[in-house]
Design a protein around this motif. Sequence first.
Motif, PDB file in Angstrom:
ATOM      1  N   SER A   2       7.473  -0.800  -0.468  1.00  0.00           N
ATOM      2  CA  SER A   2       6.741   0.319   0.113  1.00  0.00           C
ATOM      3  C   SER A   2       7.582   1.591   0.103  1.00  0.00           C
ATOM      4  O   SER A   2       7.103   2.670  -0.254  1.00  0.00           O
ATOM      5  CB  SER A   2       6.308  -0.018   1.542  1.00  0.00           C
ATOM      6  OG  SER A   2       5.698   1.085   2.156  1.00  0.00           O
ATOM      7  N   TYR A  26     -13.856   5.177  -1.722  1.00  0.00           N
ATOM      8  CA  TYR A  26     -12.826   5.052  -0.698  1.00  0.00           C
ATOM      9  C   TYR A  26     -13.079   6.024   0.459  1.00  0.00           C
ATOM     10  O   TYR A  26     -13.455   7.178   0.244  1.00  0.00           O
ATOM     11  CB  TYR A  26     -11.442   5.308  -1.305  1.00  0.00           C
ATOM     12  CG  TYR A  26     -11.124   4.349  -2.428  1.00  0.00           C
ATOM     13  CD1 TYR A  26     -11.157   2.971  -2.209  1.00  0.00           C
ATOM     14  CD2 TYR A  26     -10.809   4.799  -3.701  1.00  0.00           C
ATOM     15  CE1 TYR A  26     -10.872   2.081  -3.232  1.00  0.00           C
ATOM     16  CE2 TYR A  26     -10.518   3.912  -4.735  1.00  0.00           C
ATOM     17  CZ  TYR A  26     -10.554   2.553  -4.484  1.00  0.00           C
ATOM     18  OH  TYR A  26     -10.281   1.675  -5.499  1.00  0.00           O
ATOM     19  N   GLN A  30      -2.840  -5.559   1.498  1.00  0.00           N
ATOM     20  CA  GLN A  30      -1.766  -5.208   2.426  1.00  0.00           C
ATOM     21  C   GLN A  30      -0.863  -4.128   1.842  1.00  0.00           C
ATOM     22  O   GLN A  30      -0.476  -3.178   2.541  1.00  0.00           O
ATOM     23  CB  GLN A  30      -0.939  -6.449   2.773  1.00  0.00           C
ATOM     24  CG  GLN A  30       0.159  -6.167   3.806  1.00  0.00           C
ATOM     25  CD  GLN A  30       0.877  -7.428   4.245  1.00  0.00           C
ATOM     26  OE1 GLN A  30       0.390  -8.531   4.038  1.00  0.00           O
ATOM     27  NE2 GLN A  30       2.037  -7.253   4.858  1.00  0.00           N
ATOM     28  N   LEU A  51      -0.903   3.670   1.712  1.00  0.00           N
ATOM     29  CA  LEU A  51      -1.649   4.687   2.459  1.00  0.00           C
ATOM     30  C   LEU A  51      -0.809   5.243   3.601  1.00  0.00           C
ATOM     31  O   LEU A  51      -0.902   6.431   3.934  1.00  0.00           O
ATOM     32  CB  LEU A  51      -2.960   4.089   2.992  1.00  0.00           C
ATOM     33  CG  LEU A  51      -4.051   3.846   1.944  1.00  0.00           C
ATOM     34  CD1 LEU A  51      -5.218   3.072   2.570  1.00  0.00           C
ATOM     35  CD2 LEU A  51      -4.542   5.161   1.365  1.00  0.00           C
ATOM     36  N   GLY A  52       0.026   4.386   4.208  1.00  0.00           N
ATOM     37  CA  GLY A  52       0.926   4.869   5.248  1.00  0.00           C
ATOM     38  C   GLY A  52       1.947   5.848   4.691  1.00  0.00           C
ATOM     39  O   GLY A  52       2.248   6.877   5.319  1.00  0.00           O
ATOM     40  N   ARG A  55      -1.735  -1.938  -0.354  1.00  0.00           N
ATOM     41  CA  ARG A  55      -2.508  -0.698  -0.337  1.00  0.00           C
ATOM     42  C   ARG A  55      -2.364   0.002   1.016  1.00  0.00           C
ATOM     43  O   ARG A  55      -2.187   1.218   1.090  1.00  0.00           O
ATOM     44  CB  ARG A  55      -3.982  -0.978  -0.632  1.00  0.00           C
ATOM     45  CG  ARG A  55      -4.846   0.263  -0.570  1.00  0.00           C
ATOM     46  CD  ARG A  55      -6.312  -0.047  -0.840  1.00  0.00           C
ATOM     47  NE  ARG A  55      -7.113   1.141  -0.595  1.00  0.00           N
ATOM     48  CZ  ARG A  55      -7.270   2.147  -1.446  1.00  0.00           C
ATOM     49  NH1 ARG A  55      -6.691   2.090  -2.629  1.00  0.00           N
ATOM     50  NH2 ARG A  55      -7.998   3.192  -1.146  1.00  0.00           N
ATOM     51  N   ALA A  56      -2.432  -0.784   2.102  1.00  0.00           N
ATOM     52  CA  ALA A  56      -2.272  -0.205   3.440  1.00  0.00           C
ATOM     53  C   ALA A  56      -0.890   0.413   3.602  1.00  0.00           C
ATOM     54  O   ALA A  56      -0.739   1.496   4.196  1.00  0.00           O
ATOM     55  CB  ALA A  56      -2.518  -1.269   4.497  1.00  0.00           C
ATOM     56  N   GLU A  57       0.125  -0.268   3.070  1.00  0.00           N
ATOM     57  CA  GLU A  57       1.485   0.278   3.139  1.00  0.00           C
ATOM     58  C   GLU A  57       1.576   1.609   2.377  1.00  0.00           C
ATOM     59  O   GLU A  57       2.179   2.570   2.849  1.00  0.00           O
ATOM     60  CB  GLU A  57       2.478  -0.724   2.542  1.00  0.00           C
ATOM     61  CG  GLU A  57       2.640  -2.005   3.338  1.00  0.00           C
ATOM     62  CD  GLU A  57       3.501  -1.825   4.573  1.00  0.00           C
ATOM     63  OE1 GLU A  57       4.115  -0.750   4.717  1.00  0.00           O
ATOM     64  OE2 GLU A  57       3.563  -2.762   5.399  1.00  0.00           O
TER      65      GLU A  57
END
Length: 399
Positions: free
Chosen positions: A265, A21, A306, A312-313, A308-310
Amino acid sequence: MKFIHAADIHLDSPLTGLSVYPDAPAQQLRSATRDAFTALVDHAIAEEVDFMVIAGDLYDGTWRDYNTGIFFCKEMGRLKRAEIPVYVLFGNHDAESEMTRKLNLPDNVQTFRANKPQTFKIDQLRVALHGQSFKDKETTHNLVTEYPAPVAGHFNIGVLHTALEGYSAHASYAPCTLQELQAKGYQYWALGHVHEYQQWRGTPTIVFPGNLQGRNVREQGRRGALLVTVDDAGEVSLDRIFIDILRWEHVRVDVSECETLDAVSRSIGDALQRLLDVDGNVPRAVRVTVSGRSKAHGQLFGLEAQLRAEVLGQIASLGNERLWLEKVRIETQALLDESRMHERMDAFTDLQAILASAGSDQEFLAQLKAELAPFVAKTSIDLQQLVPLIEQIRQGEIA
């Protein structure tokens, strides 16, 4: 008296599961086992312990880089200057190591021989340590039966690298039973090999300290060693020393009350904050699994990337220096009452009946496998990781 009981240090063993990663803490991954061992030595010096015991797997297999051994010698030199002797027993991983056989260690380090049990006495403390190192990695016979009788008038410590048969999912090296350990008449058993902390109360005290530093997501939670204190009456007290440099955690979030991806999230963000409320100074590598029957299931299905992106935010808002994401798993279910399925339209009921029998229809399964094979062969690695069903199809698990 006080001594430290450590095991399964695995110096310079790589931490796995994050390196692919882009936000992975590369330097901490490389140096975590060394940094944890340095912290252990710091603690020994600060506590002014009388000695240290390492119950196997100091090294990690067939390492040929002598920098690992040189680092160990440096740390042992610090203990020598503090007049702290160290007693090392070599385990199954050490038996594979070039350094175990060839590298000379400082004279405050005593190593248990491998051909038969050996006893070291510390006369001023009236302590006797008994142990036998592994000669070969595949040491699958019981070593305890040959350990000597306890030394009269001494606090006897048995040092053993063992699967302790019946208590470990690890490879069955040097298996023995609790009854055999208890029958030896020692006051303390310093065990190694099992990477999870385990203690058996009573006489004698029998303990696995667990490994010093978690190396992947299967080795979750606090890691470290033991500070053992023995009073004048021979009573033993244990204090766990948590010195892991990077901690692996698995955060499970029930999203049953969540109706949207945004709500999921936020729930994950709250769970991650609660995680940091304990030992907030220790960085975490985290796997997140969301589960439960939820109205958000339809939105989440197939959207690991998607989500995962949330996540990470959420981590960015909490501080990337404290949290890194290993993986996100979606294990939610649709918000349906299966007991009332028969009340739905006839077509849906018919479909349910067809699906219920499909898993045992061998002709249908064979046809489906043949039709899906070309599709599976063309799927990308990314898609395979996002949709675990593809691997099941590849393995022929069509039912």
